[in-house]
Every structure is written in structure tokens, then in C-alpha cells.
Scaffold this active site. Structure first.
Site, PDB file in Angstrom:
ATOM      1  N   GLY A 118       0.826  -1.197   0.000  1.00 46.29           N
ATOM      2  CA  GLY A 118       0.000   0.000   0.000  1.00 46.29           C
ATOM      3  C   GLY A 118       0.863   1.251   0.000  1.00 46.29           C
ATOM      4  N   CYS A 119       0.320   2.348  -0.488  1.00 46.24           N
ATOM      5  CA  CYS A 119       1.089   3.589  -0.604  1.00 46.24           C
ATOM      6  C   CYS A 119       1.500   4.135   0.765  1.00 46.24           C
ATOM      7  CB  CYS A 119       0.309   4.629  -1.396  1.00 46.24           C
ATOM      8  SG  CYS A 119      -1.372   4.932  -0.805  1.00 46.24           S
ATOM      9  N   TYR A 120       0.537   4.281   1.682  1.00 47.13           N
ATOM     10  CA  TYR A 120       0.873   4.769   3.022  1.00 47.13           C
ATOM     11  C   TYR A 120       1.842   3.810   3.711  1.00 47.13           C
ATOM     12  CZ  TYR A 120      -3.198   7.946   2.770  1.00 47.13           C
ATOM     13  OH  TYR A 120      -4.102   8.920   2.435  1.00 47.13           O
ATOM     14  N   ALA A 121       1.574   2.515   3.574  1.00 45.51           N
ATOM     15  CA  ALA A 121       2.410   1.515   4.228  1.00 45.51           C
ATOM     16  C   ALA A 121       3.845   1.565   3.718  1.00 45.51           C
ATOM     17  CB  ALA A 121       1.822   0.128   4.009  1.00 45.51           C
TER      18      ALA A 121
END
Length: 301
Positions: A118-121
Site C-alpha cells: 500500500g502507498c501509506y504503508a
């Protein structure tokens, strides 16, 4: 040898980004795209036929649809790269973040099932994992993470809303503190408790900053800012797409829009530090990451 790739869900934002990247390097890396008839893009038989032809099937689908697609391809020999959240902490899937450790690229090369991060992750794990492994941040630390993303990560409805006149300039969401990226953030950072994560969206198309404040005086050994920076630099000294750079007085979230790399910074003073990761939510945070995983899975990197 040519690698044949089928993108199941190529009409979405991530799928289109992956397709553009493949087309740009198809000749150089001997990649061939298999495209489905738009009229049959939801036809299970048509999708299964393309999976049977593909060396790699990329899933750009909602979570439940991604699980169904894997079941659909069960009888084929295709390998899967899943851009959804469905399999990111599944022990039978390899997490598609090559910088996770020195063995991760080879694990991605050999795996049949790879989950795209994921992008945030991606930003959170890149900042936290080296510091947890170095013992600077305890595994059971209480961590807060704030992040702002461009609106393109929210899908068609949010894009239309934001591009209409009067779209909101900024908003927080996920206020139940149960964002779907939390499991992978916690697991791959090496933490034993979930961080408190507050995501937000700004009125710009692409870009992202993930920020993590630290009270250094409350950490074991009271590390200095220089210690934190040195740990990140040592961890990423050979990384291709992650750079530890100098602090700046201000950061624009969209500065890396259109790029597939990420910048990490450590700022602060007097026993306080702010860790930041800046990336493109559609680049290193999605399609760019998928493109590198495709190259690893196809043996082209």
C-alpha cells in the site's frame, strides 16, 4: 524470453499506470501485454483464458474481486501480483517491497504470489523498519503516523469530486483508526502494536508525505537525530529507489509526482525528531512499485 502480462482491472488508475509503464519498456525488457476485450472484462471465462496465457497476472481489483480472481486462475500456471489489500499479510504471499531486506528481491523473483504494498504503508515501513531493527524504536512502542495523499489514490468518485469546482482543499478520513493499511504497517515494520494512523487527502492529484513524530528523550538510550539518520542511511545504502536526504524547512507533498522513487528525511531538535517519507502515491506507492515487481518476477532485474 518474452514475458506475457495480463492486467485484470487495467481500466482503473493503478492498472492504467502499470500499463503505461509496461508499454514504455516493453521492447527493452521483452514484455508483452495481453489485453481483454473491453466488452468481456468481467467475463470469468475470458479472464481465465488470458490468465492461462499469461506468465504474470496483475490484479488491480477490489479485495473480494482479487480473491475471486486468484481462485479463477487456480488451474493455470500464471503467477499473481496483487495490487489490492487482500493478501498483504497472507503468509503464502511474498510482500512486494524489495527494500524490506537483502533477501526480499530474490523472494519476489521466485514467488508465485506477490502482494504489492500500500502507498501509506510503503512510507511508514520504510521509516520504521530500520529503526526497529536497530533497536532505536522498541517493538512495543506507541507510534503515531500522519499522512497526506493526492486525491488520485481515492478512485474515480473522489477524482471527479476533487476535479469539480469547489472540491474540498483538505480532509481527514479513517477516523475510526482502522485504516486497511494498518495490518501491513504493523507487521512489516516489526512492531507488536498498531500505530495510531491518521490519513488525509489534499487538493492535488498525485504525491504523498508520511510523517512520524518521535520523542527521542523517551526512547531507550536517548538516541540523537544523527543516530536515527545513520540507521536509515545504513539500511538503504544500496537501495535503488529509496534515498535518505537532508532535512528541509518545508516539504511539498507533490514534489515527486510522476516518479517511482522515495525520499526519507529526519528533522527536529532538542530531543524531538520528525521522520518523513515523500513519494508519489501512484508511483512508488502503486504502479511504479508494481512495475519493479514485474521486472523482478520476470527475471529482468
Amino acid at each position: 524470453m518474452t514475458t506475457r502480462i495480463f492486467i485484470d482491472g487495467e481500466a482503473g488508475t493503478t492498472g492504467l499506470g502499470i500499463r503505461r509503464r509496461i508499454e514504455a519498456v516493453a521492447e527493452r525488457y521483452a514484455l508483452t501485454l495481453l489485453s481483454i476485450d473491453p466488452a468481456r472484462r468481467k467475463d470469468p471465462q475470458a479472464r481465465q483464458e488470458l490468465m492461462a496465457q499469461a506468465d504474470i497476472t496483475v490484479l488491480c481489483l477490489p479485495d473480494d474481486a482479487a480473491r475471486e480472481a486468484v481462485a479463477l486462475g487456480h488451474g493455470t500456471k500464471t503467477r499473481f501480483l496483487d495490487a489490492s489489500t487482500a493478501h498483504r499479510v497472507d503468509p503464502d504471499w511474498v510482500y512486494g517491497l524489495p527494500e524490506l531486506d537483502s533477501t526480499q528481491p530474490e523472494r519476489i523473483r521466485k514467488a508465485r504470489f506477490v502482494s504489492n504494498p500500500g502507498c501509506y504503508a510503503t512510507g511508514a515501513i520504510a521509516l520504521l523498519r530500520p529503526l526497529v531493527q536497530a533497536g532505536i524504536i522498541p517493538m512495543d512502542a506507541h507510534i503515531s503516523i500522519n499522512a497526506v495523499s493526492g486525491y488520485s489514490g481515492g478512485g474515480k468518485a473522489l477524482i471527479e469530486q476533487q476535479e469539480a469546482e469547489g472540491g474540498p482543499p483538505f480532509f481527514l478520513y479513517g477516523l475510526n483508526l482502522q485504516h486497511k493499511h494498518l495490518p501491513e504497517m504493523t507487521h512489516y515494520s516489526g512492531l507488536t502494536r498498531n500505530p495510531l494512523f491518521v490519513p488525509s487527502v489534499g487538493h492535488f492529484p498525485q504525491g504523498m508525505i508520511v510523517s512520524i513524530p518521535l520523542h527521542l528523550v523517551s526512547l531507550p538510550g536517548v538516541p540523537m537525530i544523527e543516530d536515527v539518520t545513520a540507521a536509515l542511511q545504513a539500511f538503504y545504502k544500496d537501495a535503488q529507489t529509496i534515498r535518505v536526504v537532508e532535512s528541509e524547512p518545508k516539504l511539498a507533498a507533490d514534489a515527486l509526482a510522476g516518479r517511482d522513487d522515495m525520499e526519507l528525511r529526519v528533522s527536529g531538535h532538542s530531543g524531538q525528531a520528525l521522520l518523513t517519507a515523500r513519494l508519489d502515491n501512484l508511483g512508488k506507492g502503486a504502479s511504479g512499485a508494481a512495475m519493479r515487481n514485474i521486472l523482478l518476477m520476470s527475471g529482468k532485474e
